[in-house]
Design a protein around this motif. Structure first.
Motif, mmCIF file in Angstrom:
data_model
loop_
_atom_site.group_PDB
_atom_site.id
_atom_site.type_symbol
_atom_site.label_atom_id
_atom_site.label_comp_id
_atom_site.label_asym_id
_atom_site.label_seq_id
_atom_site.Cartn_x
_atom_site.Cartn_y
_atom_site.Cartn_z
ATOM 1 N N TRP A 258 0.787 -1.227 0.000
ATOM 2 C CA TRP A 258 0.000 0.000 0.000
ATOM 3 C C TRP A 258 0.823 1.284 0.000
ATOM 4 O O TRP A 258 0.420 2.271 -0.621
ATOM 5 N N ALA A 259 1.940 1.313 0.692
ATOM 6 C CA ALA A 259 2.707 2.559 0.796
ATOM 7 C C ALA A 259 4.155 2.239 1.151
ATOM 8 O O ALA A 259 4.576 2.389 2.304
ATOM 9 N N PRO A 260 4.954 1.798 0.183
ATOM 10 C CA PRO A 260 6.334 1.397 0.481
ATOM 11 C C PRO A 260 7.150 2.457 1.205
ATOM 12 O O PRO A 260 8.011 2.122 2.026
ATOM 13 N N TYR A 261 6.875 3.733 0.948
ATOM 14 C CA TYR A 261 7.655 4.794 1.595
ATOM 15 C C TYR A 261 7.518 4.773 3.106
ATOM 16 O O TYR A 261 8.370 5.311 3.826
ATOM 17 N N ASP A 262 6.458 4.107 3.631
ATOM 18 C CA ASP A 262 6.318 3.984 5.086
ATOM 19 C C ASP A 262 7.473 3.196 5.703
ATOM 20 O O ASP A 262 7.749 3.329 6.903
ATOM 21 N N LEU A 263 8.127 2.368 4.916
ATOM 22 C CA LEU A 263 9.249 1.566 5.432
ATOM 23 C C LEU A 263 10.510 2.393 5.605
ATOM 24 O O LEU A 263 11.418 1.985 6.343
ATOM 25 N N GLY A 264 10.578 3.516 4.945
ATOM 26 C CA GLY A 264 11.780 4.350 5.017
ATOM 27 C C GLY A 264 12.765 3.993 3.923
ATOM 28 O O GLY A 264 12.847 2.843 3.473
ATOM 29 N N ALA A 265 13.522 4.988 3.505
ATOM 30 C CA ALA A 265 14.424 4.814 2.364
ATOM 31 C C ALA A 265 15.520 3.793 2.619
ATOM 32 O O ALA A 265 15.932 3.075 1.702
ATOM 33 N N ASP A 266 16.006 3.699 3.852
ATOM 34 C CA ASP A 266 17.094 2.755 4.129
ATOM 35 C C ASP A 266 16.625 1.311 3.984
ATOM 36 O O ASP A 266 17.351 0.458 3.463
ATOM 37 N N VAL A 267 15.419 1.022 4.465
ATOM 38 C CA VAL A 267 14.863 -0.320 4.286
ATOM 39 C C VAL A 267 14.596 -0.587 2.807
ATOM 40 O O VAL A 267 14.914 -1.666 2.293
ATOM 41 N N LEU A 268 14.045 0.399 2.119
ATOM 42 C CA LEU A 268 13.753 0.219 0.699
ATOM 43 C C LEU A 268 15.024 0.059 -0.125
ATOM 44 O O LEU A 268 14.992 -0.570 -1.188
ATOM 45 N N ASP A 269 16.128 0.599 0.368
ATOM 46 C CA ASP A 269 17.387 0.431 -0.349
ATOM 47 C C ASP A 269 17.793 -1.040 -0.366
ATOM 48 O O ASP A 269 18.433 -1.504 -1.313
ATOM 49 N N TRP A 270 17.420 -1.780 0.676
ATOM 50 C CA TRP A 270 17.687 -3.223 0.710
ATOM 51 C C TRP A 270 16.817 -3.945 -0.319
ATOM 52 O O TRP A 270 17.267 -4.878 -0.976
ATOM 53 N N PHE A 271 15.580 -3.481 -0.468
ATOM 54 C CA PHE A 271 14.668 -4.128 -1.411
ATOM 55 C C PHE A 271 14.978 -3.772 -2.864
ATOM 56 O O PHE A 271 14.723 -4.563 -3.772
ATOM 57 N N ALA A 272 15.503 -2.583 -3.090
ATOM 58 C CA ALA A 272 15.739 -2.147 -4.463
ATOM 59 C C ALA A 272 16.774 -3.039 -5.144
ATOM 60 O O ALA A 272 17.869 -3.242 -4.638
ATOM 61 N N TRP A 273 16.422 -3.570 -6.287
ATOM 62 C CA TRP A 273 17.296 -4.457 -7.053
ATOM 63 C C TRP A 273 17.687 -5.713 -6.250
ATOM 64 O O TRP A 273 18.677 -6.367 -6.540
ATOM 65 N N ASN A 274 16.890 -6.027 -5.250
ATOM 66 C CA ASN A 274 17.142 -7.192 -4.421
ATOM 67 C C ASN A 274 16.503 -8.410 -5.074
ATOM 68 O O ASN A 274 15.369 -8.327 -5.543
ATOM 69 N N PRO A 275 17.173 -9.565 -5.111
ATOM 70 C CA PRO A 275 16.535 -10.739 -5.748
ATOM 71 C C PRO A 275 15.234 -11.150 -5.079
ATOM 72 O O PRO A 275 14.410 -11.805 -5.717
ATOM 73 N N VAL A 276 15.023 -10.763 -3.824
ATOM 74 C CA VAL A 276 13.778 -11.155 -3.163
ATOM 75 C C VAL A 276 12.577 -10.465 -3.818
ATOM 76 O O VAL A 276 11.445 -10.953 -3.747
ATOM 77 N N LEU A 277 12.812 -9.342 -4.474
ATOM 78 C CA LEU A 277 11.735 -8.601 -5.117
ATOM 79 C C LEU A 277 11.829 -8.680 -6.640
ATOM 80 O O LEU A 277 11.183 -7.922 -7.351
ATOM 81 N N GLU A 278 12.625 -9.625 -7.135
ATOM 82 C CA GLU A 278 12.773 -9.731 -8.579
ATOM 83 C C GLU A 278 11.446 -10.142 -9.212
ATOM 84 O O GLU A 278 10.591 -10.750 -8.571
ATOM 85 N N ARG A 279 11.296 -9.767 -10.462
ATOM 86 C CA ARG A 279 10.041 -10.012 -11.162
ATOM 87 C C ARG A 279 9.720 -11.498 -11.244
ATOM 88 O O ARG A 279 10.621 -12.335 -11.376
ATOM 89 N N LEU A 280 8.437 -11.795 -11.187
ATOM 90 C CA LEU A 280 7.989 -13.187 -11.303
ATOM 91 C C LEU A 280 8.187 -13.666 -12.740
ATOM 92 O O LEU A 280 8.074 -12.881 -13.681
ATOM 93 N N PRO A 281 8.456 -14.968 -12.937
ATOM 94 C CA PRO A 281 8.610 -15.485 -14.295
ATOM 95 C C PRO A 281 7.309 -15.348 -15.080
ATOM 96 O O PRO A 281 6.241 -15.332 -14.516
#
Length: 243
Positions: A220-243
């Motif tokens: 709903w609102a990724p910015y609620d996690l804060g930029a430092d947490v989102l930096d972990w998610f950005a380009w992270n394989p855990v959030l990679e696109r589904l096949p």
């Protein structure tokens, strides 16, 4: 029919068909969401701020991936509010918000003055030109046609936040964090040469302590996690696109 009218008619027809293939239709109630994604792309994301982020200026100004993730998802919400608003000149209010140089960017402790330093004039010019164009479209076409045209820029990001494919992508990430996706664990080993436990050791504290809140925010609102947490998610394989 003039050439200009034909071009718009063709664009509207194409957008309607292509968006429907992505699960976006007026009947589904998510056309405004796709329009907000498109506006975010057009006015903010694909512009001077991205050039600044990608270059030395971004490193100097602290404009890292997590900041961009937080900012882009916040701008989407402002665009969605403008699209859904019945107020006159809602797009101008949207413009004022995203160009406010003193407003603290949600999820960060900085402002446009800080993050955009050295490119502020370019950012302002880019945003104003594109909002003017959107206001022209809004006046010329019906509400549905305007949203279809506004959503055109969303079609290159079919699984971005705000699009139908984002929810399964985010939920898949939560399953991966829980260790409930054996294929992901195997991919970590074979592609990234990383053990799952090693991968999780590097995760932010909230990922370990409050995964339901992480899931809520991603949906709903990724910015609620804060930029430092989102930096972990950005380009992270855990959030990679589904096949």
């Amino acid at each position: 029919m003039t050439e200009t009218e034909f071009d718009y008619a063709t664009a509207i027809s194409y957008a309607r068909k292509h968006l429907a293939s992505l699960g976006v239709t007026p009947e589904a109630g998510n056309l405004a969401n796709a329009a907000a994604v498109g506006i975010t792309q057009l006015v903010w994301r694909n512009g001077p701020i991205e050039d600044a982020h990608a270059g030395a200026r971004g490193r100097r100004n602290g404009l890292h991936d997590g900041v961009m993730f937080a900012r882009n998802t916040w701008v989407y919400h402002q665009a969605l509010e403008a699209v859904r608003s019945d107020a006159s000149y809602a797009l101008l209010q949207f413009e004022r918000l995203i160009l406010d140089r003193e407003l603290i960017w949600p999820g960060t402790s900085g402002t446009l003055t800080q993050f955009g330093f050295g490119a502020l004039g370019e950012i302002k010019k880019h945003a104003k030109q594109r909002v003017n164009y959107l206001m022209f479209l809004e006046e010329k076409f019906s509400s549905e046609e305007f949203m279809l045209l506004a959503a055109v820029s969303s079609m290159g990001g079919s699984d971005h936040f705000g699009m139908p494919a984002w929810e399964p992508r985010a939920r898949a990430a939560i399953d991966r964090i829980r260790g409930a996706d054996p294929d992901f664990v195997e991919r970590l080993n074979s592609v990234y040469e990383m053990d799952f436990s090693e991968f999780m050791e590097k995760a932010p504290a909230i990922v370990h302590d409050d995964l339901p809140e992480v899931e809520r925010a991603l949906l709903w609102a990724p910015y609620d996690l804060g930029a430092d947490v989102l930096d972990w998610f950005a380009w992270n394989p855990v959030l990679e696109r589904l096949p």
